[in-house]
Design an enzyme around this catalytic site. Structure first.
Site, mmCIF file in Angstrom:
data_model
loop_
_atom_site.group_PDB
_atom_site.id
_atom_site.type_symbol
_atom_site.label_atom_id
_atom_site.label_comp_id
_atom_site.label_asym_id
_atom_site.label_seq_id
_atom_site.Cartn_x
_atom_site.Cartn_y
_atom_site.Cartn_z
ATOM 1 N N HIS A 28 88.533 66.574 121.143
ATOM 2 C CA HIS A 28 88.662 65.771 122.038
ATOM 3 C C HIS A 28 90.140 65.087 121.708
ATOM 4 C CE1 HIS A 28 84.366 66.165 121.861
ATOM 5 N NE2 HIS A 28 84.282 65.748 123.141
ATOM 6 N N HIS A 263 89.823 64.719 127.952
ATOM 7 C CA HIS A 263 88.470 64.213 127.168
ATOM 8 C C HIS A 263 88.137 65.274 126.188
ATOM 9 C CE1 HIS A 263 84.848 62.003 125.785
ATOM 10 N NE2 HIS A 263 84.282 63.183 125.807
ATOM 11 N N GLU A 412 64.194 47.674 119.651
ATOM 12 C CA GLU A 412 63.977 48.728 118.794
ATOM 13 C C GLU A 412 64.992 49.648 118.425
ATOM 14 O OE1 GLU A 412 59.774 47.852 120.683
ATOM 15 O OE2 GLU A 412 62.024 48.310 121.117
ATOM 16 N N HIS A 474 50.005 53.003 123.883
ATOM 17 C CA HIS A 474 50.213 52.514 122.591
ATOM 18 C C HIS A 474 49.832 53.261 121.535
ATOM 19 C CE1 HIS A 474 51.669 49.154 125.056
ATOM 20 N NE2 HIS A 474 52.099 48.281 124.104
#
Length: 669
Positions: A28, A263, A412, A474
């Site tokens: 890149h 890029h 999280e 869950h």
């Protein structure tokens, strides 16, 4: 005012990067070419570092979150005198080189972090800044600021788009991390084209809303403006800083500048020649570093040595004035557990009713935390359930940075990467808690922790269908298998309170990378260790918990966590039917696999083909331990909403079902 030498230095970074990508025919080039000016200003006018000692404790940290632009960092490291040669630059992206496609820690001297996927570096930098503030609050004294450095980073549009950066930026703003400064490479280009196709929000306002100090530099080649912005950011002591610098990807390239093609692909030989001509750079030789440029950059060596010498002198005086603190500092920095760190870890008496291993974990954590001052962590808004709070300790907040209870909020993914940054900073042992099901949100950060070999501890509770009524959304089913699939991650699922204590001990003493504890919500019996071997056998990953008479079994039952007591009950029933049974508690596959072959064969003799494993999760992976002839009682479907005891019965996690399975197996072998 930009001098001719400044301009030459910037173009050297650009051309080294472009030449490296071109030789590799992969990489890149655009980002390094556009971001070279801001990197030059940061590295030559602000960054406190020592190329002769990349691990100097009070160095500024630099995070290249836009890790695809790795040639930018490699060029800077080579130019400023790190142990990274021009031959290393020429070996970019090649086998066994120290210049891989994305920066890797600790492979390359001076590389602080393996950033990998976009957003990870951004969030981990927040963790580095948090660790700096914590250690400063704990160890600094007014006349001795031995911890006093900044965390800098270069971040990209991609970093800002990834959800993890939102989580981390929000927390950083809340905490007022004033020594965190990010330069935003605002080049308006992603792989698919202009950022306008998907990214049109007001980024400045977004970060201001987070509580960041935000500035904009209109011209990415204006070195003076960049310098002034960084200087202003350093003065914004109560807010993290974002400096949006308008750059041009592939700057200098006549046909690829400001285009997506700059890029992720080399410029190509002809376009590279034209770029050099456009910038007034010699076409030959490649990898040119003018002498005056090398001299300018290499002044970092003398300055770095001087900075570290001054710090060492300060620390010597500090150690004389505060000998106990200095000793603790050095133990923390070198990851040495203090003498007697485990002396208060409780032993849990036998109890048929028992306790949840998450509850035992909380007790053990607090017992250790009283003697391990750099053990710091928290939960993603689940501390009361995860039992991750350190009693009597304040929260880590703006104004109380010495607190050891981290409040991550419902973040999280951000938490996982922040823990990595804290571990990378060194001096702290970070842990983070959530429900096992939500480890999926953390997986990219966990994977990077394993890749880097970091000492991070994950407290994953509610580890099975035993959590009950919350239902299949869950109830973790595939998560244990998914975590075990990560190379370098040690997963431990203890069977009772005493194995949980040993699991924490193993985690704190680990030198083999991150450790994940899988803990129950429901109570499980505390085994009578006067009847069974000591829980310290957990360190071996698996051990004979109950053996057949004479040590020669007809059948081996293998279990983990909350299923171990089921296996023991089944073994007692099978005894009455004349079947000689060995029960193996296997809390950790990874620890067991590190044992020598002799021990593994002792626990699981190859000639005993009748084996049954029981674990409340998918059966994937268990075949390696039960063999082709064995059976696995698991759950290869999602759970259901009902009380945990009902689910265990309905899904066959009972002693009766285990006995039935074992009898059918013994009759066939």
């Amino acid at each position: 005012m930009t001098s001719e030498l400044d301009a030459l230095c910037v173009d050297t970074i650009r051309m080294l990067s472009a030449d490296g990508v071109e030789k590799a025919r992969s990489g890149h080039p655009g980002m390094p070419m556009g971001a070279a000016p801001m990197a030059y200003v940061l590295w030559t006018r602000f960054l406190r570092h020592n190329p002769r000692n990349p691990r100097w404790p009070d160095r500024d940290r630099f995070v290249l979150s836009a890790g695809h632009g790795s040639m930018l960092l490699y060029s800077l490291l080579h130019l400023t005198g790190y142990d990274l040669s021009l031959d290393d630059i020429k070996a970019f992206r090649q086998w066994n080189s120290r210049t891989p496609g994305h920066p890797e820690y600790p492979l390359t001297p001076g590389v602080e972090i393996t950033t990998g996927p976009l957003g990870q570096g951004f969030a981990s930098g927040v963790g580095m800044a948090m660790a700096e503030r914590f250690l400063a609050a704990r160890f600094n004294r007014p006349e001795y600021p031995i911890v006093d450095h900044f965390t800098y980073g270069i971040v990209s549009d991609g970093d800002l788009m990834e959800g993890i950066s939102h989580e981390a930026a929000s927390l950083a703003g809340h905490l007022g991390l004033g020594k965190l400064i990010y330069l935003y490479d605002d080049n308006h280009i992603t792989i698919e084209g202009s950022t306008d196709i998907a990214f049109t929000e007001a980024r400045d306002l977004r970060f201001e809303a987070y509580g960041w100090h935000v500035q904009r530099v209109a011209d990415g080649n204006d070195l003076d403006a960049i310098e002034a912005a960084i200087a202003a950011a350093r003065k914004a002591t109560d807010h993290p800083s974002l400096i949006a610098v308008r750059t041009h990807i592939g700057y200098g390239s006549p046909n690829k500048a400001d285009k997506a093609s700059a890029h992720g692909e080399p410029l190509g030989p002809e376009e590279l020649r034209r770029t050099k001509e456009n910038l007034g750079w010699p076409a030959e030789p490649p990898f040119l570093v003018p002498d005056e440029v090398r001299d300018r950059f290499r002044s970092a060596i003398e300055q770095g040595v001087e900075n570290e010498d001054l710090w060492n002198e300060k620390f010597r005086s500090y150690a004389e004035a505060f000998s106990s603190l200095a000793k603790t500092w050095e133990e923390c920095l070198n990851d040495v557990l203090p003498e007697g760190w485990d002396r208060e870890i409780p032993f849990f008496p036998a109890d048929p009713k028992g306790m949840a291993t998450r509850v035992a974990s909380g007790k053990v954590l607090n017992a250790m935390a009283r003697h391990v001052p750099n053990l710091i962590g928290g939960s993603a808004d689940l501390a009361p359930s995860n039992k991750t709070e350190i009693a009597g300790e304040p929260d880590f907040q703006a104004g109380t940075y010495g607190g050891r209870n981290l409040r991550f909020g419902v973040r999280e993914h951000g938490m996982g990467a922040i823990l990595n940054g804290m571990a990378l900073h060194a001096g702290v042992i970070p842990y983070g808690g959530t429900f096992l099901i939500f480890s999926d949100y953390m997986r990219p950060a966990i994977r990077l922790a394993a890749l880097m070999g970091l000492k991070v501890i994950y407290v994953f509770t509610h580890d099975s269908i035993g959590l009950g009524e919350d239902g299949p959304t869950h109830q973790p089913v595939e998560q244990l298998a998914a975590l075990r699939a990560i190379p370098g991650l040690t997963v431990i699922r203890p069977c009772d309170a005493n194995e949980t204590a040993e699991a924490w001990k193993a985690a704190l003493q680990s030198t083999a990378g991150p450790v994940a504890l899988a803990l129950t919500r429901q109570d499980v019996p505390v085994l009578d260790r006067s009847l069974y071997p000591g829980a310290d056998n957990l360190a071996r990953g698996a051990y004979i918990l109950r053996d057949a008479p004479g040590g020669v079994p007809d059948l081996i039952l293998i279990a983990t966590g909350s299923e171990v007591h089921i296996a023991l009950k089944a073994a007692a029933t099978l005894d009455g039917k004349g079947i000689k049974v060995r029960v193996v508690s296997m809390p950790s596959w990874e620890l067991f696999d590190r044992e020598d072959e002799a021990y593994r064969r002792q626990v699981l003799p190859p000639d005993i083909k009748a084996r049954v494993a029981i674990e409340a999760g998918v059966t994937q992976g268990w075949r390696r331990y039960v063999g082709d002839s064995g059976r696995v009682i698991g759950l290869n479907r999602f759970g259901a909403s009902a009380p945990g005891a009902v689910l265990y019965e309905k899904f066959g996690f009972t002693a009766d079902h285990l006995v039935e399975t074992a009898l059918s197996l013994v009759g066939k072998i």
